[in-house]
Design a protein around this motif. Structure first.
Motif, PDB file in Angstrom:
ATOM      1  N   ILE A 212     -19.467  39.850   6.763  1.00 29.34           N
ATOM      2  CA  ILE A 212     -19.807  38.660   7.539  1.00 29.34           C
ATOM      3  C   ILE A 212     -19.833  39.028   9.016  1.00 29.34           C
ATOM      4  N   GLY A 213     -20.927  38.678   9.676  1.00 32.07           N
ATOM      5  CA  GLY A 213     -21.084  39.010  11.087  1.00 32.07           C
ATOM      6  C   GLY A 213     -20.419  37.994  11.982  1.00 32.07           C
ATOM      7  N   THR A 214     -19.562  38.466  12.869  1.00 33.14           N
ATOM      8  CA  THR A 214     -18.909  37.612  13.853  1.00 33.14           C
ATOM      9  C   THR A 214     -18.587  38.462  15.074  1.00 33.14           C
ATOM     10  N   ARG A 215     -18.488  37.859  16.237  1.00 32.12           N
ATOM     11  CA  ARG A 215     -18.184  38.633  17.436  1.00 32.12           C
ATOM     12  C   ARG A 215     -16.873  39.396  17.245  1.00 32.12           C
ATOM     13  N   THR A 216     -16.928  40.680  17.493  1.00 33.20           N
ATOM     14  CA  THR A 216     -15.799  41.551  17.162  1.00 33.20           C
ATOM     15  C   THR A 216     -15.503  42.477  18.337  1.00 33.20           C
ATOM     16  N   PRO A 217     -14.689  42.016  19.304  1.00 33.66           N
ATOM     17  CA  PRO A 217     -14.377  42.881  20.452  1.00 33.66           C
ATOM     18  C   PRO A 217     -13.428  44.026  20.114  1.00 33.66           C
ATOM     19  N   ILE A 218     -12.698  43.907  18.975  1.00 29.18           N
ATOM     20  CA  ILE A 218     -11.743  44.945  18.583  1.00 29.18           C
ATOM     21  C   ILE A 218     -12.036  45.352  17.147  1.00 29.18           C
ATOM     22  N   LEU A 219     -12.343  46.623  16.939  1.00 27.50           N
ATOM     23  CA  LEU A 219     -12.618  47.127  15.596  1.00 27.50           C
ATOM     24  C   LEU A 219     -11.358  47.045  14.742  1.00 27.50           C
ATOM     25  N   ALA A 220     -11.493  46.563  13.509  1.00 28.73           N
ATOM     26  CA  ALA A 220     -10.360  46.521  12.587  1.00 28.73           C
ATOM     27  C   ALA A 220      -9.896  47.934  12.265  1.00 28.73           C
ATOM     28  N   SER A 221      -8.621  48.075  11.918  1.00 29.15           N
ATOM     29  CA  SER A 221      -8.055  49.398  11.670  1.00 29.15           C
ATOM     30  C   SER A 221      -8.698  50.096  10.478  1.00 29.15           C
ATOM     31  N   ASP A 222      -9.290  49.314   9.535  1.00 23.09           N
ATOM     32  CA  ASP A 222      -9.953  49.931   8.384  1.00 23.09           C
ATOM     33  C   ASP A 222     -11.457  50.109   8.593  1.00 23.09           C
ATOM     34  N   GLY A 223     -11.983  49.666   9.735  1.00 20.47           N
ATOM     35  CA  GLY A 223     -13.402  49.818  10.030  1.00 20.47           C
ATOM     36  C   GLY A 223     -14.304  48.887   9.256  1.00 20.47           C
ATOM     37  N   GLY A 224     -13.758  47.885   8.595  1.00 20.47           N
ATOM     38  CA  GLY A 224     -14.558  47.002   7.759  1.00 20.47           C
ATOM     39  C   GLY A 224     -15.551  46.146   8.520  1.00 20.47           C
ATOM     40  N   ASP A 225     -15.316  45.934   9.806  1.00 20.88           N
ATOM     41  CA  ASP A 225     -16.220  45.115  10.623  1.00 20.88           C
ATOM     42  C   ASP A 225     -17.028  45.991  11.582  1.00 20.88           C
ATOM     43  N   LEU A 226     -17.341  47.205  11.151  1.00 22.08           N
ATOM     44  CA  LEU A 226     -18.012  48.173  12.015  1.00 22.08           C
ATOM     45  C   LEU A 226     -19.334  47.643  12.553  1.00 22.08           C
ATOM     46  N   GLY A 285     -19.174  62.382   8.158  1.00 21.85           N
ATOM     47  CA  GLY A 285     -19.049  62.694   9.573  1.00 21.85           C
ATOM     48  C   GLY A 285     -19.812  61.740  10.457  1.00 21.85           C
ATOM     49  N   THR A 286     -21.037  61.393  10.070  1.00 21.55           N
ATOM     50  CA  THR A 286     -21.847  60.463  10.867  1.00 21.55           C
ATOM     51  C   THR A 286     -21.193  59.090  10.918  1.00 21.55           C
ATOM     52  N   LEU A 287     -20.730  58.613   9.772  1.00 22.13           N
ATOM     53  CA  LEU A 287     -20.090  57.302   9.736  1.00 22.13           C
ATOM     54  C   LEU A 287     -18.814  57.299  10.578  1.00 22.13           C
ATOM     55  N   ARG A 288     -18.027  58.364  10.468  1.00 21.76           N
ATOM     56  CA  ARG A 288     -16.775  58.421  11.231  1.00 21.76           C
ATOM     57  C   ARG A 288     -17.057  58.447  12.737  1.00 21.76           C
ATOM     58  N   TYR A 289     -18.112  59.154  13.128  1.00 25.74           N
ATOM     59  CA  TYR A 289     -18.436  59.169  14.553  1.00 25.74           C
ATOM     60  C   TYR A 289     -18.797  57.763  15.037  1.00 25.74           C
ATOM     61  N   LEU A 290     -19.532  57.006  14.235  1.00 28.85           N
ATOM     62  CA  LEU A 290     -19.873  55.637  14.608  1.00 28.85           C
ATOM     63  C   LEU A 290     -18.626  54.757  14.692  1.00 28.85           C
ATOM     64  N   VAL A 291     -17.665  55.042  13.833  1.00 29.86           N
ATOM     65  CA  VAL A 291     -16.385  54.323  13.910  1.00 29.86           C
ATOM     66  C   VAL A 291     -15.722  54.575  15.264  1.00 29.86           C
ATOM     67  N   TRP A 292     -15.716  55.831  15.720  1.00 29.41           N
ATOM     68  CA  TRP A 292     -15.100  56.143  17.012  1.00 29.41           C
ATOM     69  C   TRP A 292     -15.880  55.515  18.158  1.00 29.41           C
ATOM     70  N   VAL A 293     -17.190  55.431  18.026  1.00 28.29           N
ATOM     71  CA  VAL A 293     -17.986  54.744  19.044  1.00 28.29           C
ATOM     72  C   VAL A 293     -17.515  53.302  19.181  1.00 28.29           C
ATOM     73  N   ALA A 294     -17.364  52.627  18.045  1.00 28.28           N
ATOM     74  CA  ALA A 294     -16.959  51.216  18.067  1.00 28.28           C
ATOM     75  C   ALA A 294     -15.537  51.044  18.579  1.00 28.28           C
ATOM     76  N   ALA A 295     -14.639  51.943  18.195  1.00 30.77           N
ATOM     77  CA  ALA A 295     -13.239  51.816  18.601  1.00 30.77           C
ATOM     78  C   ALA A 295     -13.047  52.100  20.085  1.00 30.77           C
ATOM     79  N   LEU A 296     -13.726  53.116  20.600  1.00 22.07           N
ATOM     80  CA  LEU A 296     -13.477  53.576  21.961  1.00 22.07           C
ATOM     81  C   LEU A 296     -14.312  52.858  23.007  1.00 22.07           C
TER      82      LEU A 296
END
Length: 383
Positions: A212-226, A285-296
């Motif tokens: 479900i899409g919603t404004r997400t200023p902070i990435l969840a710890s499991d990356g589910g809202d990437l 690796g590609t997915l994990r890099y996108l996770v770091w983009v969202a987190a940082l």
């Protein structure tokens, strides 16, 4: 900003005081104590949520987290010898801060025997909050000994009438901002700490599924809202920096977020491909890099971000782009990185990071090259 992390009596760490910078890297061989240092930060953050005892239980319980060596440390040579303990059993954690912030320390110990099935739970024996890097009587603003805690006011020390339970941190207990504004401020900052260490990228990972899409200023710890987190950066953050971070690591690639009836799906357009690849099709690796983009690149920077082994699954060519993102994040948040990748550590060091290499000496975790007189000043609160 935190200036010092102090740990005493935790796993392989008998006594350690580590200076911290805006960007700090902790590295070392497997088994050197990197994970213990990272977990100690998590325990400190949990204190503000009244969850330090629960966090210790998740690690196997209090006895299993205590320093297992001799009280005074292992000998320089020969086997360790059991000695008669002179001091109380304690697990102590704390941090100092710069002149404009507050430091904190807690002392956990063995409970007084009583008729309860929770006798394995530790008790919080002492806590303290002070201004600046080192605990001093003049900088102390709040302290707790046993069940009694008191606050410094303009008229002197005020003893808080409600006694604290043995498992209850005074950080979580203070609810009235007018009673102890310093403690409320510190609690708010600790609750703002973010930890990323268990983001999955396997086939069933939450980050691979539409959500479900919603404004997400902070990435969840499991990356589910990437997907939502990346779209939030695109709309409310710096979309040019977002595109540049992806281009730097994955040349010719572009992010695609699609709305399917309210559920956001992540895809990546890549050079030479006729269609974007969806999240389930991306490499780990590609997915994990996108996770770091969202987190940082979060649109709501944290006071502290701690990341554990961010290099996992990443190709060596991605270490420089990852280091660049971590360095940029450190201009908005204090960042602590635990890594065993020489390539990433080297890239971060070139970016100006402070690097601490941990090593084991006779079973005890120490900072390599740190002598007795090199560690920052530190004082524990008394019980």
């Amino acid at each position: 900003m935190l200036t010092t992390l102090a740990i005493d009596g935790y796993r392989s760490i008998r006594s350690l005081v580590v200076p911290l910078a805006p960007l700090t890297v902790v590295t070392g061989a497997n088994g050197s104590g990197k994970s213990s240092l990272y977990r100690s930060l998590r325990l400190l953050g949990a204190a503000a949520r009244d969850g330090a005892i629960r966090a210790l239980a998740a690690e196997g319980g209090f006895p299993g987290t205590l320093w297992a060596g001799p009280e005074s440390g292992a000998p320089a040579s020969g086997p360790a010898q059991a000695t008669v303990r002179r001091g109380p059993v304690a697990l102590r954690l704390g941090f100092g801060a710069d002149a404009g912030s507050f430091g904190y320390a807690m002392d956990l110990g063995i409970p007084i025997p009583s008729a309860t099935m929770f006798g394995a739970d530790p008790e919080i024996k002492a806590e303290a909050v002070w201004g600046g890097p080192v605990l001093r009587s003049g900088s102390l603003v709040c302290e707790r000994r046993g069940a009694i805690h008191r606050v410094r006011t303009d008229d002197g020390w005020l003893t808080v009438q409600r006694p604290l339970a043995a498992w209850e941190s005074m950080l979580a207990a203070f609810g009235d901002p007018g009673a102890a504004p310093e403690v409320v401020e510190l609690r708010s900052r600790l609750r703002d700490w973010r930890f990323y260490d268990a983001v999955r990228t396997d086939a069933d990972a939450p980050a691979r599924r539409p959500a479900i899409g919603t404004r997400t200023p902070i990435l969840a710890s499991d990356g589910g809202d990437l997907a939502s987190a990346l779209q939030t950066i695109r709309e409310q953050g710096d979309p040019n920096a977002l595109d540049a971070a992806i281009e730097r690591a994955l040349p010719g690639s572009g992010l695609v977020i699609t709305d399917h009836g309210g559920r956001f799906e992540l895809s990546l357009r890549q050079a030479g491909m006729l269609r974007p690849l969806t999240a389930p099709e991306l490499s780990d690796g590609t997915l994990r890099y996108l996770v770091w983009v969202a987190a940082l690149m979060s649109t709501r920077p944290a006071s502290l971000i701690a990341v554990n082994e961010p290099e996992t699954s990443l190709h060596p060519s991605l270490m420089e782009p990852l280091a660049a993102m971590l360095g940029d994040a450190a201009t908005r948040s204090q960042v602590i990185v635990v890594s065993h990748s020489d390539a990433l550590v080297g890239a971060l060091e070139r970016a100006g990071a402070t690097v601490h290499t941990l090593e084991k000496r006779n079973g005890e975790t120490r900072v390599k090259g740190q002598g007795v007189l090199d560690a920052p000043s530190w004082v524990w609160p008394s019980r």
